[in-house]
Design an enzyme around this catalytic site. Structure first.
Site, PDB file in Angstrom:
ATOM      1  N   ASP A  73       5.662   2.650   7.220  1.00  0.00           N
ATOM      2  CA  ASP A  73       4.305   2.167   6.899  1.00  0.00           C
ATOM      3  C   ASP A  73       3.651   3.086   5.883  1.00  0.00           C
ATOM      4  O   ASP A  73       3.004   4.035   6.253  1.00  0.00           O
ATOM      5  CB  ASP A  73       3.475   2.109   8.179  1.00  0.00           C
ATOM      6  CG  ASP A  73       2.087   1.562   7.951  1.00  0.00           C
ATOM      7  OD1 ASP A  73       1.833   1.013   6.866  1.00  0.00           O
ATOM      8  OD2 ASP A  73       1.243   1.698   8.866  1.00  0.00           O
ATOM      9  N   GLU A 115      -5.510   1.680   2.003  1.00  0.00           N
ATOM     10  CA  GLU A 115      -5.295   0.541   2.904  1.00  0.00           C
ATOM     11  C   GLU A 115      -5.577   0.949   4.337  1.00  0.00           C
ATOM     12  O   GLU A 115      -6.203   0.216   5.101  1.00  0.00           O
ATOM     13  CB  GLU A 115      -3.862   0.015   2.771  1.00  0.00           C
ATOM     14  CG  GLU A 115      -3.608  -1.320   3.478  1.00  0.00           C
ATOM     15  CD  GLU A 115      -3.232  -1.241   4.953  1.00  0.00           C
ATOM     16  OE1 GLU A 115      -3.208  -2.267   5.619  1.00  0.00           O
ATOM     17  OE2 GLU A 115      -2.975  -0.112   5.458  1.00  0.00           O
ATOM     18  N   HIS A 135       0.842  -1.206   0.000  1.00  0.00           N
ATOM     19  CA  HIS A 135       0.000   0.000   0.000  1.00  0.00           C
ATOM     20  C   HIS A 135       0.871   1.247   0.000  1.00  0.00           C
ATOM     21  O   HIS A 135       1.901   1.320   0.663  1.00  0.00           O
ATOM     22  CB  HIS A 135      -1.025  -0.002   1.131  1.00  0.00           C
ATOM     23  CG  HIS A 135      -0.528   0.300   2.508  1.00  0.00           C
ATOM     24  ND1 HIS A 135      -0.337   1.580   2.971  1.00  0.00           N
ATOM     25  CD2 HIS A 135      -0.213  -0.506   3.545  1.00  0.00           C
ATOM     26  CE1 HIS A 135       0.069   1.530   4.248  1.00  0.00           C
ATOM     27  NE2 HIS A 135       0.165   0.285   4.611  1.00  0.00           N
TER      28      HIS A 135
HETATM   29 ZN   LIG Z   1       0.569  -0.484   6.435  1.00  0.00          ZN
END
Ligand SMILES: [Zn+2]
Length: 510
Positions: free
Chosen positions: A293, A325, A281
Site C-alpha cells: 500500500d 492519499e 498513490h
Molecule cells: Zn492505499
C-alpha cells in the site's frame, strides 16, 4: 517466488489475450498491441518495489507525505519517467503535517503519584490518554486548574461548555495546566482558548454520558496550538479534577504546514482531447514503508509507463502518482479541483490501482455498475464498461475474480465525483478473506487480505508475486486497449455511428 517465474506468469497471462483485444488489420500505430502488453514484466515491477523499499530503509522506514522518504520516491519515479520519454510535471500543494515523534507520557505528581497509560503513535493500543492530532510539544509539570467543568456530567451530550468561551478562563493562573471537558465546541477552540489564557498544557477528557467515556482520540484540525494537548477518558478526567492535583505531561510532535507533490506524467503522443488516465498513490502511512500500500500500484503503473513512453498511441496517456492519499485523498482532490473545466472534460476515463499485491489476496474489480448491489451506487456511465473489460480479461485467462464496492475511498473518488468514468483493481486491505474467496484464490480464510496493512511490516516481504503478475497483465491490457480505442467507455456523441461502422474493435469489448 523468484523473478524468472513471475515473468513467465505475466507472459502466459498476456499471451492468452482474447482476439477481441487485438487490433483489426488496418493502419496500426504500433507493431502489435499483444507484444506491447507482453513487454510489461512483473520482475520489472518487483524491482521498482524493491527500490521503494530501499528508499524507506534509507529514510526512517517511511515514505509518507511530507517526509524525505516521499521526496526520494517522487524523484525515483520522476527520473524513471523522464528516461522513458514522458513529460513529467511535479504539482506542489500544501497540507497540514503531523507526526508524533515519541510516545507521550502523563503522570499525576500530587496529591499522590500515579502514572497513566499512553497511546503509542502507531495507535496499536489505546491507553488512558492520547496525544491530540496537531498538538504542540512540551515537557510540563504544573498545577491542574479546572475550567468550567460539569461534574457529574449533564443528562445529554454537549451539556458541558467547558473552555468554549474566553470567559471560562477568568481567574486562570498562567502556567497552570487546563483541565477541560468535551462538549459544545471543538477541541481546537478549547485548546486555543487555554493557550490564549496562558495554560502550559491542556487535558481534554470525555464528557461522561453513555458512549462518551472512552479515551478521547481527537484532532485540533490543523497546526497552530503550540502547547501539549492530550485527550483523556472520563474516569481519568474526573480523577484529575480533585482539588490539589498537579500533573507532569510530555508530548513530542511535529505539527506544521508542509509542501508535497503529485507526479504527473504526460505522453508525447495521442489526441490531447481524449485523455486516458491511470493513477496510483505514492505516499505511505507514517508507521511503515507502504510497499503493498501502495508501492504495488505505483510500481505497476511505472512499469507500464516504461513500456509505453516512446510509442505513439491514438489517445493521450496520462499517469499520476498521488501524494497525501493516506491523509484523505489530498493529492487527487487537489488535482481535480485545480484542473480547469475544459481540461477536466478531456479526461475520458480514470483507472486507479491502490494495493494490487496483497499477501492473502483476492482479485477484486471495482464494482462500477453496482452489480453486487452493495454499498455505494454505480459510477458515472462508462464505469460499467471498464469493470467488464477487467472481468473479461480474467475470464479469458480462466482466472477467478470478484467485486469490491465502488465507494470512492481511494483516488478515483474525486474523478467519479466529477462525472468521469473510472475503474480499478484491488487485492484487499484489512478486511477478512471469506471461505468462498479462499476457494477461488487460495490463501487463508478468516485472515486479513493484508495483515500488515498500514503497519511497519508492509515491506517487500509483504507482497504476493502471483497477484502482482496477474494484476499487471490486466492493467497493461486495459492501458493498451484504452490507449488505442476509437470508442472509449461512457457517453460520447460520435459513439453510436462509429460503433455501427467498425465493430468489433478495440475498446468495444463489452
Ligand atoms: Zn492505499
Amino acid at each position: 517466488m523468484r523473478s524468472g517465474v513471475i515473468r513467465s506468469i505475466a507472459l502466459s497471462a498476456a499471451l492468452a489475450l482474447p482476439l477481441a483485444y487485438t487490433h483489426p488489420a488496418q493502419a496500426d500505430p504500433v507493431p502489435s498491441q499483444k507484444s506491447l502488453i507482453t513487454s510489461v514484466g512483473a520482475s520489472a515491477a518487483k524491482r521498482h518495489m524493491q527500490a521503494l523499499q530501499d528508499i524507506a530503509n534509507a529514510n526512517g522506514g517511511t515514505r509518507a507525505a511530507g517526509t524525505p522518504g516521499f521526496l526520494a520516491s517522487r524523484d525515483y519515479v520522476a527520473g524513471k519517467l523522464k528516461k522513458a520519454g514522458w513529460n513529467v510535471t511535479l504539482q506542489p500543494f500544501d497540507f497540514a503535517f503531523f507526526k508524533e515523534n515519541a510516545t507521550a507520557s502523563m503522570e499525576r505528581t500530587a496529591p499522590a503519584p500515579k502514572v497513566y497509560a499512553p497511546t503509542p503513535p502507531d495507535g496499536s493500543s489505546v491507553g488512558d490518554f492520547a496525544t491530540m492530532t496537531y498538538s504542540g510539544s512540551g515537557n510540563v509539570t504544573a498545577a491542574l486548574q479546572n475550567v468550567d467543568l460539569m461534574l457529574p456530567p449533564g443528562p445529554t451530550p454537549s451539556s458541558s461548555t467547558s473552555g468554549c468561551e474566553a470567559a471560562d478562563f477568568a481567574g486562570f493562573v498562567p502556567g497552570n495546566i487546563a483541565l477541560l471537558q468535551r462538549g459544545t465546541c471543538t477541541f481546537a477552540v478549547k485548546a486555543q482558548n487555554a493557550q490564549a489564557a496562558g495554560a502550559s498544557a491542556a487535558i481534554i477528557f470525555n464528557e461522561g454520558q453513555p458512549g462518551r467515556t472512552a479515551t478521547l482520540q481527537g484532532t485540533l484540525g490543523g497546526p497552530g496550538v503550540t502547547i501539549p494537548v492530550v485527550g483523556a477518558s472520563f474516569d481519568v478526567g474526573q480523577e484529575l479534577s480533585a482539588a490539589g492535583t498537579a500533573v507532569h505531561v510530555v508530548t513530542n510532535t511535529t505539527s506544521e504546514i508542509r509542501t508535497t507533490y503529485n507526479v504527473v506524467a504526460d505522453s508525447k503522443y495521442g489526441d490531447p482531447n481524449k485523455v486516458v488516465m491511470l493513477g496510483a498513490h505514492l505516499d505511505s502511512v507514517l508507521p511503515g514503508p507502504g510497499i503493498n500500500d501502495n508501492g504495488s500500484g505505483s510500481a505497476v503503473d511505472l512499469t507500464i509507463a516504461e513500456a509505453l513512453g516512446k510509442i505513439p498511441t491514438r489517445n493521450h496517456l496520462r499517469i499520476a502518482w498521488w501524494s497525501g492519499e493516506e491523509l484523505g485523498l489530498l493529492g487527487s482532490t487537489f488535482y481535480v479541483a485545480n484542473l480547469p473545466a475544459d481540461q477536466l472534460a478531456k479526461i475520458k476515463l480514470y483507472l486507479n490501482f491502490d494495493m494490487v499485491a496483497s499477501p492473502n489476496y483476492a482479485l477484486k474489480i471495482y464494482d462500477g455498475d453496482d452489480s453486487d448491489n452493495t454499498g455505494a451506487p454505480a459510477g458515472p456511465a462508462g464505469s460499467d464498461e471498464i469493470e467488464k473489460l477487467f472481468e473479461k480479461y480474467f475470464d479469458t485467462i480462466h482466472q477467478a475474480h470478484n467485486g469490491t464496492d465502488f465507494d470512492g475511498r481511494s483516488d478515483y473518488g474525486p474523478f467519479i465525483a466529477a462525472g468521469i468514468p473510472a475503474g480499478g483493481l484491488f487485492t484487499g486491505a484489512e478486511g477478512i478473506k471469506t471461505a468462498e474467496e479462499a476457494t477461488l484464490f487460495g490463501g487463508t480464510a478468516g485472515v486479513a487480505y493484508d495483515h500488515c496493512y498500514h503497519q511497519a511490516c508492509d515491506t517487500i516481504a509483504n507482497v504476493n508475486d502471483k497477484a502482482l503478475a496477474l494484476n499487471l497483465g490486466a492493467i497493461a491490457t486495459a492501458a493498451v486497449v484504452y490507449a488505442y480505442a476509437t470508442d472509449l467507455p461512457g457517453p460520447a456523441a460520435a459513439t453510436t455511428a462509429r460503433k455501427a461502422a467498425a465493430a468489433p474493435e478495440i475498446g468495444t469489448v463489452r
